[in-house]
Scaffold this motif. Structure first.
Motif, PDB file in Angstrom:
ATOM      1  N   PRO A   9       0.751  -1.100  -0.020  1.00  0.00           N
ATOM      2  CA  PRO A   9       0.006  -0.083  -0.026  1.00  0.00           C
ATOM      3  C   PRO A   9       0.939   1.257   0.067  1.00  0.00           C
ATOM      4  N   LEU A  10       0.370   2.097  -0.855  1.00  0.00           N
ATOM      5  CA  LEU A  10       1.100   3.718  -0.628  1.00  0.00           C
ATOM      6  C   LEU A  10       0.279   4.471   0.021  1.00  0.00           C
ATOM      7  N   ALA A  12      -1.943   7.759   1.288  1.00  0.00           N
ATOM      8  CA  ALA A  12      -2.678   8.629   0.474  1.00  0.00           C
ATOM      9  C   ALA A  12      -2.044   9.710   0.029  1.00  0.00           C
ATOM     10  N   ARG A  19       5.756   6.811  -5.913  1.00  0.00           N
ATOM     11  CA  ARG A  19       5.195   5.615  -6.707  1.00  0.00           C
ATOM     12  C   ARG A  19       6.280   5.017  -7.524  1.00  0.00           C
ATOM     13  N   ARG A  38      -2.793   3.842  -5.363  1.00  0.00           N
ATOM     14  CA  ARG A  38      -2.212   3.599  -3.902  1.00  0.00           C
ATOM     15  C   ARG A  38      -1.697   2.228  -3.528  1.00  0.00           C
TER      16      ARG A  38
END
Length: 121
Positions: A9-10, A12, A19, A38
């Motif tokens: 998960p990236l 918010a 990324r 995300r």
């Protein structure tokens, strides 16, 4: 290990640079199979995670088809990825003692690595 798909998960508020970094660094060690704004999807299996420690917002720990990977969001430096051939060596990829301890404790808790006591027997 079979060909499982997992996700990193990236945050918010991840930047485009974060990324790109996540995809590039994870892609060095595992096959990227998809991405969304995300999430980065890749071949591997989630084996643990840590919450906030030092200036890491979070860290995720994965077993890959070959080796082990830790990926996390460092609030100062962005996305950080570390690789080791064995689960026992994964904590050593982190410079900070507290982060190493958290990663090692999580791997022990999830029974990915044995305890010091178990190894001594």
């Amino acid at each position: 290990m079979g060909s499982e798909i997992t996700e990193f998960p990236l945050p918010a508020d991840a930047t485009q640079e974060e990324r790109v970094t996540a995809k590039r660094e994870i892609g060095k060690y595992s096959k990227i199979v998809g991405e969304e704004p995300r999430v980065i999807r890749f071949e591997g299996k989630l084996i643990g995670q840590t919450g906030p420690v030092w200036h890491f917002q979070y860290t995720r720990l994965y077993q890959l088809p070959k080796g082990y990977l830790a990926a996390g969001h460092d609030l100062h430096e962005g996305i950080k990825v570390a690789y080791a051939e064995t689960a026992e060596d994964l904590p050593k990829a982190f410079e900070n003692d507290l982060v190493r301890e958290f990663v090692e404790d999580e791997l022990r808790y999830r029974k990915v690595i044995g305890s010091e006591h178990a190894r001594a027997q």
